[in-house]
Design a protein around this motif. Structure first.
Motif, PDB file in Angstrom:
ATOM      1  N   LEU A   6       0.820  -1.219   0.000  1.00 41.73           N
ATOM      2  CA  LEU A   6       0.000   0.000   0.000  1.00 41.73           C
ATOM      3  C   LEU A   6       0.855   1.271   0.000  1.00 41.73           C
ATOM      4  O   LEU A   6       0.490   2.273  -0.631  1.00 41.73           O
ATOM      5  CB  LEU A   6      -0.928   0.010   1.220  1.00 41.73           C
ATOM      6  N   GLU A   7       1.971   1.236   0.724  1.00 43.92           N
ATOM      7  CA  GLU A   7       2.839   2.419   0.853  1.00 43.92           C
ATOM      8  C   GLU A   7       4.301   2.014   0.635  1.00 43.92           C
ATOM      9  O   GLU A   7       5.097   2.006   1.575  1.00 43.92           O
ATOM     10  CB  GLU A   7       2.703   3.047   2.244  1.00 43.92           C
ATOM     11  N   PRO A   8       4.668   1.685  -0.592  1.00 44.56           N
ATOM     12  CA  PRO A   8       6.043   1.203  -0.831  1.00 44.56           C
ATOM     13  C   PRO A   8       7.119   2.239  -0.542  1.00 44.56           C
ATOM     14  O   PRO A   8       8.274   1.875  -0.317  1.00 44.56           O
ATOM     15  CB  PRO A   8       6.024   0.821  -2.316  1.00 44.56           C
ATOM     16  N   LYS A   9       6.760   3.521  -0.510  1.00 46.35           N
ATOM     17  CA  LYS A   9       7.751   4.578  -0.308  1.00 46.35           C
ATOM     18  C   LYS A   9       7.745   5.156   1.110  1.00 46.35           C
ATOM     19  O   LYS A   9       8.417   6.149   1.371  1.00 46.35           O
ATOM     20  CB  LYS A   9       7.490   5.726  -1.297  1.00 46.35           C
ATOM     21  N   ASN A  10       7.017   4.523   2.019  1.00 41.87           N
ATOM     22  CA  ASN A  10       6.968   5.031   3.394  1.00 41.87           C
ATOM     23  C   ASN A  10       8.068   4.353   4.217  1.00 41.87           C
ATOM     24  O   ASN A  10       7.962   3.163   4.545  1.00 41.87           O
ATOM     25  CB  ASN A  10       5.599   4.748   4.006  1.00 41.87           C
ATOM     26  N   PRO A  11       9.125   5.086   4.598  1.00 39.74           N
ATOM     27  CA  PRO A  11      10.232   4.459   5.329  1.00 39.74           C
ATOM     28  C   PRO A  11       9.840   3.985   6.722  1.00 39.74           C
ATOM     29  O   PRO A  11      10.447   3.056   7.267  1.00 39.74           O
ATOM     30  CB  PRO A  11      11.277   5.576   5.407  1.00 39.74           C
ATOM     31  N   LYS A  38      18.692  -7.057   5.944  1.00 42.24           N
ATOM     32  CA  LYS A  38      17.932  -7.221   4.697  1.00 42.24           C
ATOM     33  C   LYS A  38      16.950  -6.067   4.491  1.00 42.24           C
ATOM     34  O   LYS A  38      16.822  -5.516   3.388  1.00 42.24           O
ATOM     35  CB  LYS A  38      17.164  -8.540   4.721  1.00 42.24           C
ATOM     36  N   VAL A  39      16.246  -5.720   5.594  1.00 35.60           N
ATOM     37  CA  VAL A  39      15.279  -4.620   5.497  1.00 35.60           C
ATOM     38  C   VAL A  39      16.001  -3.306   5.183  1.00 35.60           C
ATOM     39  O   VAL A  39      15.561  -2.522   4.322  1.00 35.60           O
ATOM     40  CB  VAL A  39      14.472  -4.494   6.800  1.00 35.60           C
ATOM     41  N   ARG A  40      17.156  -3.080   5.836  1.00 34.37           N
ATOM     42  CA  ARG A  40      17.912  -1.849   5.582  1.00 34.37           C
ATOM     43  C   ARG A  40      18.447  -1.813   4.153  1.00 34.37           C
ATOM     44  O   ARG A  40      18.513  -0.747   3.534  1.00 34.37           O
ATOM     45  CB  ARG A  40      19.062  -1.724   6.590  1.00 34.37           C
ATOM     46  N   ASP A  41      18.816  -2.977   3.617  1.00 32.80           N
ATOM     47  CA  ASP A  41      19.293  -3.039   2.224  1.00 32.80           C
ATOM     48  C   ASP A  41      18.172  -2.685   1.242  1.00 32.80           C
ATOM     49  O   ASP A  41      18.396  -1.985   0.246  1.00 32.80           O
ATOM     50  CB  ASP A  41      19.829  -4.442   1.911  1.00 32.80           C
ATOM     51  N   ILE A  42      16.970  -3.202   1.539  1.00 27.52           N
ATOM     52  CA  ILE A  42      15.815  -2.871   0.691  1.00 27.52           C
ATOM     53  C   ILE A  42      15.576  -1.351   0.693  1.00 27.52           C
ATOM     54  O   ILE A  42      15.355  -0.737  -0.359  1.00 27.52           O
ATOM     55  CB  ILE A  42      14.547  -3.609   1.177  1.00 27.52           C
ATOM     56  N   MET A  43      15.662  -0.760   1.880  1.00 27.09           N
ATOM     57  CA  MET A  43      15.467   0.691   1.988  1.00 27.09           C
ATOM     58  C   MET A  43      16.538   1.437   1.181  1.00 27.09           C
ATOM     59  O   MET A  43      16.241   2.404   0.471  1.00 27.09           O
ATOM     60  CB  MET A  43      15.531   1.123   3.453  1.00 27.09           C
ATOM     61  N   ARG A  56      15.192   6.741   3.418  1.00 27.91           N
ATOM     62  CA  ARG A  56      15.987   7.021   4.618  1.00 27.91           C
ATOM     63  C   ARG A  56      15.050   7.216   5.807  1.00 27.91           C
ATOM     64  O   ARG A  56      13.919   7.711   5.660  1.00 27.91           O
ATOM     65  CB  ARG A  56      16.818   8.287   4.429  1.00 27.91           C
ATOM     66  N   LYS A  57      15.549   6.833   6.969  1.00 32.28           N
ATOM     67  CA  LYS A  57      14.771   7.020   8.192  1.00 32.28           C
ATOM     68  C   LYS A  57      14.635   8.509   8.497  1.00 32.28           C
ATOM     69  O   LYS A  57      15.596   9.266   8.383  1.00 32.28           O
ATOM     70  CB  LYS A  57      15.468   6.310   9.361  1.00 32.28           C
ATOM     71  N   ASN A  58      13.420   8.904   8.856  1.00 34.17           N
ATOM     72  CA  ASN A  58      13.215  10.299   9.256  1.00 34.17           C
ATOM     73  C   ASN A  58      13.954  10.557  10.565  1.00 34.17           C
ATOM     74  O   ASN A  58      13.752   9.841  11.552  1.00 34.17           O
ATOM     75  CB  ASN A  58      11.727  10.591   9.452  1.00 34.17           C
ATOM     76  N   PRO A  59      14.831  11.559  10.612  1.00 32.47           N
ATOM     77  CA  PRO A  59      15.589  11.806  11.839  1.00 32.47           C
ATOM     78  C   PRO A  59      14.683  12.305  12.960  1.00 32.47           C
ATOM     79  O   PRO A  59      13.701  13.023  12.706  1.00 32.47           O
ATOM     80  CB  PRO A  59      16.590  12.896  11.422  1.00 32.47           C
ATOM     81  N   GLY A  60      14.990  11.895  14.182  1.00 32.43           N
ATOM     82  CA  GLY A  60      14.240  12.384  15.334  1.00 32.43           C
ATOM     83  C   GLY A  60      14.456  13.881  15.495  1.00 32.43           C
ATOM     84  O   GLY A  60      15.579  14.375  15.377  1.00 32.43           O
TER      85      GLY A  60
END
Length: 819
Positions: free
Chosen positions: A645-650, A671-676, A682-686
């Motif tokens: 549903l949201e392939p681009k939502n990190p 594996k998950v980080r490689d897919i990203m 990229r993870k949204n920074p806090g």
């Protein structure tokens, strides 16, 4: 002519002409140097002789007005002069008034009526009223002249005041003045007064006058009394196209499509044909009432019947096309506009920009804007709103700044549009800055500006800025507006001041559903389920029916407090007791309610039983609960659905990665980080915000560029030592990286909410509260640390994360460690 003299000769210093023979009620008095005074009916009127001299004004001699001389040829000469001077300046009108006072002509109705008209043309109703008061026994003609003039210039309040004075003087309106009085009632929406005037017209027989009948129909239509208007129209002796058009357009504006089309289709029965105004009224009416498809169809019918569209019909149909998203129809209308040469019409250009913006055509919208050359304010406002609708905030800001640089006189709509644009798309600090610029530019905010600004204050917990906006709304007298009031409730709640939010709610003079829902949502955000349930029942007792938004907030409040049974009960009562079918957001709340309580299988079962396809919100609620309870199997199911549903939502990838990390599945994490990485995600920074000394500061996780970073880290180390003495150990389970324990502790120290809390401690006085907003969910370690700091530093600390508000005090949190 021997019977006339030049006014310059007769208005010389202290050269008073006796006018007592002309009218015994006037008595000349010798006044100050260069002044002429007259006493009439006990009132003294004084005029400066120098200012009252006319170079080319011909005035009758006083003796010619006595007896038979009053009918000499000079009498119509002055009346002709007054009629000819309709464009006279105010000073010239006053000079004429003075001459008429000197000669006694003010007592002659035709002269007096013309003088009323001249004063009214200059909007000098106070002077006209003074003239009226100077008349011993004012007649109907005097009142008629002034009432008609007031109504003509839409000074409706003054019109009704004059009407009241006319009745006090024992005079009753005739067919010449009654339409103006009815128009004033319509303009002020004074239904009761209008109905009384209608009753008088019936009793006096004046209701049979065509102009009175037409005015009454327009009055009832304007006041949304369409049944009364229709009855009156059916009884009209001579129906006309104007009244018929008004009635049909009134039904269209109300959204009564059946009656609107029925009245419009009966036109041939009455023996006349619709005109362009008739069609325009229907198109505009359907557009205003949200019947967009009917507006477009009426526009098509207009062309099929051989009528040519004008600027009004095109400007009315384009917004409807935009709201429907009918791009092809919009393009056709645009082509037609170019063909008939209306592409330079300012209203049509603004409507075209708005239409393309609503249809998601940013390029076409920009092209229209660029093609007009010299844009006006309306087109600029439409352009900014269109860019905001597409989330093109930077572009909207650029256009706004360029227009400022070009010297464009931007109005309150322009400033409000760009403030709303920034506030709605995360540019909260920019919104506050623009509001300050707006005030510096001398543009006064209104009841729309404030509700657009306040969310920006709430988003980043800028309490002092929010309070300033509140004070401004009180000063301008707009705090009682339901939308301003609702925005204030939301702002105070977002800034952690739930008591202030309730105070604003209680002081509201009137409440609509939005107000109730805002207060309900405020309690839900603060996890105050008991208060939320109380306000929900209070809303019902007041007669206000809850809607789907009300139940979303109520279910969210139950979820935040772990009231599983109560929440499920309210979910069931939606359709059973209130006739509201559960929507996807309600199912998301129930999934969260069950999932947070650890009933993950029950939550998953609820998803499978949904009457429609679950969306990302529902699966996201399940995935978050799986992360909370470390349920890897269900987490993988929810994540798989979310990736579709949201392939681009990190955020979804991060949640699954965190579940794997909590189980020590580092290969799966990689594996998950490689897919990203392969997808460029990229993870949204806090990020956390804190307001200190009326300035909002933003702190990023791990950011070492802050000027006070050395002091912050030093303070954190000292607090960490005190915590360890008290038996606290850092919870490194919240560091979801495969690194050494010491490195994990170091990473925990860099979380943005910790940095914001310490930054606040260093820069505020001892004991003052701290208010922090974070863009992500607060982690368990930060939660424990801030609880300790609240007790050790004796501070109240408010932290709002993406889930709820946390109020830390004396080592405890309002969430009860359930979040």
């Amino acid at each position: 002519m021997t019977s006339i003299v030049n006014s310059r000769a007769s208005f010389h210093s202290n050269s008073l002409v006796s006018i007592s023979d002309a009218n015994d009620s006037y008595k000349p008095v010798l006044g100050k140097q260069n002044y002429i005074s007259c006493i009439k009916n006990g009132e003294t009127m004084e005029f400066n002789a120098k200012k009252l001299r006319l170079d080319y004004c011909i005035i009758p001699r006083i003796n010619d007005i006595n007896g038979a001389g009053a009918h000499s040829s000079t009498y119509p000469d002055l009346l002709h002069l007054l009629s000819r001077n309709t464009q006279s300046s105010l000073s010239q009108v006053r000079q004429m008034h003075a001459q008429m006072l000197r000669t006694g002509l003010c007592d002659l109705p035709h002269y007096r009526t013309k003088l009323f008209s001249l004063y009214s043309n200059h909007h000098r109703f106070s002077d006209a009223k003074n003239l009226l008061r100077s008349i011993l026994k004012p007649d109907l003609l005097s009142f008629t002249a002034l009432i008609n003039a007031s109504s003509k210039f839409n000074d409706f309040k003054n019109t009704l005041i004059l009407f009241s004075q006319m009745l006090t003087n024992g005079l009753y309106p005739d067919a010449h003045v009654l339409p103006s009085i009815i128009k004033a009632c319509a303009g002020l929406l004074a239904v009761k007064i209008g109905e009384q005037v209608h009753g008088f017209s019936l009793a006096s027989g004046l209701s049979l006058d065509p102009f009175v009948e037409s005015s009454l129909i327009h009055f009832y239509v304007k006041c949304d009394k369409l049944i009364g208007a229709h009855k009156l129209f059916d009884k009209m002796v001579e129906r006309d196209v104007v009244s018929w058009s008004a009635l049909a357009a009134g039904y269209a504006r109300k959204g009564d499509v059946i009656n609107a089309k029925k009245v419009f289709s009966e036109v041939k029965i009455f023996g006349f044909e619709p005109n362009t105004v008739s069609w325009n009224g229907m198109i505009a009416g359907f557009n205003q009432s949200g019947c967009f498809l009917d507006a477009v169809l009426m526009f098509q019918q207009m062309h099929l019947h051989g009528f040519t569209s004008d600027g009004t019909s095109i400007s009315s149909v384009l917004p409807a096309i935009g709201d429907l998203g009918y791009l092809n129809a919009g393009t056709q209308v645009h082509g037609y506009v170019i063909k008939i040469g209306f592409a330079v019409d300012k209203c049509i250009v603004s409507a075209l920009i708005d239409m393309y913006g609503k249809c998601g055509c940013a390029l076409e919208m920009s092209q229209v804007f660029e093609d007009i050359g010299q844009a006006d304010v309306g087109a600029c406002n439409a352009m900014i709103a269109g860019l905001a609708r597409h989330g093109l905030v930077d572009k909207a800001l650029t256009v706004f700044k360029e227009l400022q640089g070009q010297g464009m006189e931007l109005n309150v709509v322009s400033w409000t549009s760009v403030i709303a644009c920034c506030s709605q798309h995360g540019k909260d600090i920019e919104a506050l800055n623009i509001f300050r610029e707006m005030q510096a530019a001398g543009v006064k905010p209104n009841s729309v500006t404030i509700p657009c600004l306040l969310p920006a204050c709430g988003n980043i917990a800028a309490l002092m800025h929010g309070k300033a906006a509140h004070c401004f709304s009180l000063k301008r007298g707009i705090s009682g507006d339901v939308y301003v009031g609702s925005a204030l409730i939301d702002m105070y709640a977002n800034c952690g001041k739930i008591q202030a939010a309730r105070c604003c709610f209680d002081r509201m003079p009137a409440r609509n559903l939005v107000c109730w829902n805002t207060m309900l949502g405020a309690y839900a955000m603060h996890g105050k389920a008991k208060e939320a349930i109380e306000i929900f029942h209070c809303m019902q007792r007041s007669g206000q029916k809850p809607d789907s938004v009300s139940f979303t907030s109520l279910l969210s409040a139950c979820s935040q407090s772990g009231l599983t049974e109560e929440g499920h009960s309210y979910f069931e009562s939606m359709s059973k007791d209130h006739g509201i079918e559960a929507r996807v957001e309600h199912y998301a709340c129930i999934v969260t309610l069950l999932g947070r309580a650890g009933k993950l299988e029950e939550a998953y079962s609820m998803i499978k039983k949904m009457p429609f396809e679950p969306d990302a919100c529902v699966w996201g609620a399940l995935l978050s609960s799986c992360r909370l309870h470390h349920n890897m199997s269900l987490g993988e199911v929810a994540a798989g659905k979310l990736f579709e549903l949201e392939p681009k939502n990190p955020g979804n990838y991060i949640l699954l990665s965190n579940i794997y990390a909590s189980k020590g599945k580092w290969k799966e994490v990689d594996k998950v980080r490689d897919i990203m990485r392969d997808m460029g995600l990229r993870k949204n920074p806090g990020c956390s915000w804190i307001e200190v000394k009326n300035k909002v500061h933003m702190l990023l996780a791990g950011d070492k560029s802050l000027p006070q970073m050395a002091q912050i880290l030093d303070k954190l180390n000292r607090l960490s030592m005190e915590m360890k003495k008290a038996g606290y150990l850092p919870n490194t389970n919240y560091v979801l990286q495969d690194v050494e324990e010491q490195e994990k502790e170091h990473i925990l120290c860099g979380h943005s909410e910790k940095l914001a809390v310490v930054f606040g401690i260093l820069n505020t006085s001892q004991g003052s509260p701290l208010r922090i907003t974070k863009n992500l969910r607060i982690c368990g370690d930060c939660h424990a640390v801030i609880k300790f700091i609240s007790r050790f530093e004796r501070r109240e600390i408010f932290v709002r994360d993406t889930n709820r508000y946390h109020h830390f005090k004396d080592g405890d949190c309002s969430c009860g460690d359930y979040w």
